[in-house]
Design a protein around this motif. Structure first.
Motif, mmCIF file in Angstrom:
data_model
loop_
_atom_site.group_PDB
_atom_site.id
_atom_site.type_symbol
_atom_site.label_atom_id
_atom_site.label_comp_id
_atom_site.label_asym_id
_atom_site.label_seq_id
_atom_site.Cartn_x
_atom_site.Cartn_y
_atom_site.Cartn_z
ATOM 1 N N HIS A 216 55.345 35.837 42.639
ATOM 2 C CA HIS A 216 54.143 34.589 43.080
ATOM 3 C C HIS A 216 52.653 35.232 43.106
ATOM 4 C CE1 HIS A 216 53.763 30.708 43.379
ATOM 5 N NE2 HIS A 216 52.550 30.210 44.161
ATOM 6 N N VAL A 217 51.872 35.238 43.547
ATOM 7 C CA VAL A 217 50.875 36.358 43.485
ATOM 8 C C VAL A 217 50.374 37.016 42.294
ATOM 9 C CG1 VAL A 217 48.597 37.476 45.175
ATOM 10 C CG2 VAL A 217 50.832 35.985 46.405
ATOM 11 N N HIS A 218 51.338 37.668 41.993
ATOM 12 C CA HIS A 218 51.075 37.835 40.377
ATOM 13 C C HIS A 218 50.888 37.111 39.480
ATOM 14 C CE1 HIS A 218 51.358 40.285 37.177
ATOM 15 N NE2 HIS A 218 51.069 41.941 37.535
ATOM 16 N N ASP A 219 51.465 36.446 39.815
ATOM 17 C CA ASP A 219 51.485 35.174 38.443
ATOM 18 C C ASP A 219 50.727 34.466 38.414
ATOM 19 O OD1 ASP A 219 54.179 36.990 37.550
ATOM 20 O OD2 ASP A 219 54.788 35.154 38.110
ATOM 21 N N LEU A 220 49.857 33.911 39.401
ATOM 22 C CA LEU A 220 49.015 33.576 39.670
ATOM 23 C C LEU A 220 47.521 33.534 38.476
ATOM 24 C CD1 LEU A 220 49.147 31.761 42.723
ATOM 25 C CD2 LEU A 220 49.001 30.271 40.655
#
Length: 373
Positions: A228-232
């Motif tokens: 999730h963090v990576h995708d942001l």
């Protein structure tokens, strides 16, 4: 299942073949935040569904050899001339990195280390948590030395301790912190220079809120939060950010590292942490670099072949053996692992005196070992 629809077995075969081709052609593929990794983030998947415990793996008891390294690229090369009057960054491998007690706020400590060792660090690491903004001034101070900053980004409030739910992995995945995460993504994109982002490290151990078995965490919860963090960041276009996945070096009874692995499309660098506690703690013993890292290196090579490896944190106590000999052995051992690109020395006086200059002999031995590598 990967977004391409290939089965995990076929995908693994493709990765191995690609690694072999890289070795034959001697092509350096790794670039910070490279675009192909960002585009491949959709569902690479693992093959199976400021305090640190600093435990260290037990390779001797596990009986596992290091395993053969796979072909890898390189970390960001030192850039710029560095600061006048300081030793140069050597450019040798394994590259030397440092984490000092003043973090990004006391650059003079980096200078002291460089002068003591006759070599400026090519990686400079500091810690930030989810209550803090991007350490912009620190990043610029590192870049001014021609080094690459490593930000250890911790999803917690350190003043509250490990039993806190405000930053639970489930809250990250559910988007409760998206506004804050997007601020970081935008700021790092605007910074523009290479950054290694070491997010939620040592996740396979229980001493952080995001750690295994803490707050009910399962490995899948960690994988979901990481993605999730990576995708942001990917959506924000922060392609200068390289993602460092950094478990603690495993012991024999640890959960397999692959259970926590977010997938090749989500990781640019893999890393391990381990410390030689010597006789400072009950049930500990003096451990060589091989005893600390061999089992973890074996697992990393199995889980993420072809991805550059870094030792994210390491150091030794003076109690129970010769720290000078340990430092020499560390550099020699890592230099014999061609896929280990760098190591970062934890230059703190904390649970023990981990500092390079805890003794003249320790400092002189590390200086000699770095010069000889």
């Amino acid at each position: 299942m990967p977004a391409t629809g290939r089965t995990p077995g076929i995908r693994r075969a493709v990765l191995v073949l690609a690694a072999a081709l890289i070795a034959c052609l001697a092509v350096v593929l790794f670039l910070p935040g490279q675009q192909d990794r960002q585009e491949g983030r959709q569902e690479s998947g693992s093959e199976d569904g400021q305090t640190s415990g600093r435990q260290g793996g037990q390779e001797g008891a596990c009986g596992n050899a290091d395993g053969g390294p796979t072909a890898v690229g390189a970390l960001p090369a030192p850039s710029g001339p560095g600061l006048a009057g300081l030793p140069a960054i050597s450019g040798k491998r394994p590259a030397f990195g440092i984490a000092t007690e003043g973090g990004f706020g006391l650059p003079g400590q980096w200078d002291e280390v460089a002068i003591a060792l006759g070599e400026s660090p090519s990686l400079i690491m500091a810690y930030s948590n989810f209550t803090e903004p991007v350490p912009w001034a620190g990043l610029e101070a590192v870049a001014a030395r021609g080094a690459t900053p490593v930000v250890t980004w911790e999803p917690w409030d350190p003043a509250t301790g490990p039993d806190q739910t405000r930053f639970a992995l489930s809250t990250i995945t559910a988007g409760h912190h998206d506004a804050y995460l997007q601020q970081w993504a935008g700021a790092l994109r605007a910074y523009g220079k290479p950054v290694l982002l070491r997010f939620a490290h040592e996740m396979n151990s229980p001493w952080y809120p995001w750690g295994a078995d803490t707050n009910g965490n399962a490995p899948a919860d960690y994988v979901d939060a990481w993605r999730h963090v990576h995708d942001l960041f990917a959506d924000a276009g922060a392609t200068n950010v390289s993602w460092v996945w950094n478990p603690e070096a495993p012991a024999c009874d640890s959960l397999p590292l692959k259970a926590f692995y977010p997938g090749d499309g989500y990781v640019d660098v893999v890393a391990l942490d381990a410390y030689n506690w010597g006789t400072t703690r009950e049930n500990e013993a003096w451990r060589s670099a091989r005893e600390l890292f061999a089992e973890g290196l074996r697992q990393l090579r199995e889980v993420a072949p072809g991805i550059p490896i870094v030792i994210g944190e390491t150091a030794s106590t003076e109690s129970g053996g010769s720290k000078a000999e340990w430092a020499e052995g560390l550099v020699a051992y890592l230099a014999a692992q061609p896929d280990v690109q760098a190591f970062i020395w934890f230059d703190y006086r904390k649970e023990s005196d981990w500092r390079i200059d805890s003794s003249d002999a320790s400092r002189d031995a590390l200086r000699s070992a770095l010069s000889a590598r």
